[in-house]
Design an enzyme around this catalytic site. Sequence first.
Site, PDB file in Angstrom:
ATOM      1  N   TYR A 205      41.441  52.866 -44.449  1.00 12.97           N
ATOM      2  CA  TYR A 205      40.914  52.902 -43.086  1.00 12.97           C
ATOM      3  C   TYR A 205      39.420  53.223 -43.089  1.00 12.97           C
ATOM      4  CZ  TYR A 205      40.200  54.294 -38.232  1.00 12.97           C
ATOM      5  OH  TYR A 205      39.715  54.394 -36.954  1.00 12.97           O
ATOM      6  N   LYS A 209      36.067  50.790 -41.793  1.00  9.37           N
ATOM      7  CA  LYS A 209      35.084  51.181 -40.784  1.00  9.37           C
ATOM      8  C   LYS A 209      33.668  51.213 -41.364  1.00  9.37           C
ATOM      9  CE  LYS A 209      37.763  51.431 -37.248  1.00  9.37           C
ATOM     10  NZ  LYS A 209      37.581  50.477 -36.132  1.00  9.37           N
TER      11      LYS A 209
END
Length: 325
Positions: A205, A209
């Site tokens: 994750y 980003k």
Amino acid sequence: MWLLSVLVPLLRLYVCGIRVLLYQMFHRSFEMPVLPKQNERVAIVTGGTRGMGFETARHLASLGMHVIIAGNEREEGAAAVRRINKESSEGKAEFVFVDLTSLKSVRNFVQMFRDRALPLHVLINNAGTMLVPEKRTEDGFEYHFCLNYLSHFLLTNLLLDLLKKSGKNGRSSRIINMASATHYAGEINLEDLNKRTIYSSHAAYSQSKLALVLFTYYLQEQLTAGGFAVTVNAVDPGMVDTALYNNLWTLAQMLKKPVASVLFRTPAEGASISVYAAAASELDGVGGCYLYNGQKTQSSDLSYDLELQAQLWKRSCQLVGLQEA
């Protein structure tokens, strides 16, 4: 080795979360100024059927925009459109299907949009997922990497010529990438972007980003060098009480509920920074920024690595089958 590879990203991500919560404890949410009308402008919002995406689409429609909500939940999308169109007297919303875990679906969506010969003034790459167990997309990509970053990379590039045509000096087209404070904990391994060696949902994750922020800065450099009236910014909504946290561990879920009710932003508050980036007059022609709580903020040191930006761009083009510009 395996344990460290899993624990270190986890700890880094939760430290980022604690810092954000401490900030939100002592700072009020960004209050949007009065924004100018956006009549005759067209926007695409990915993941606009719920949460921040829905609030973003709703607000843009209230400013007079024609908003295309791009998502993979048809019934939810239809309900979102009905609600927005009932509330909005100036703009309008419609739903168009896209599955961001499929590069073929992204290409089909772009073709459908092109067939309508509409302009495109705003692209908000909002859709995302967080902390899902290890799984691959139909194209073989790690799930976070594809849905959060790679599909948006492809979508943006396939729509870039329309954004360039639609933008004018004094009224630029705008691309907004949904970032997160977790990018500060992110690392990019160009040899293992799909996390095949050791899988950690926290690392995956955070990487996705960080990739979005690197992409933001590199694309803005290209647009500026070409003299195009298109800007691209990364926005950080803070910690927002949405379904994004549904994949937390059971214990973390239990702890999150009372904390969220007090310290998390609402979806409308989280969406305010995307709407501001999409419509504020003072941001016309302003790109290459990381926006947090309404202010330009320093992103991670790694995100400014020019060589890494270029390498990630090149590798991403290879993965999605685009010719490098």
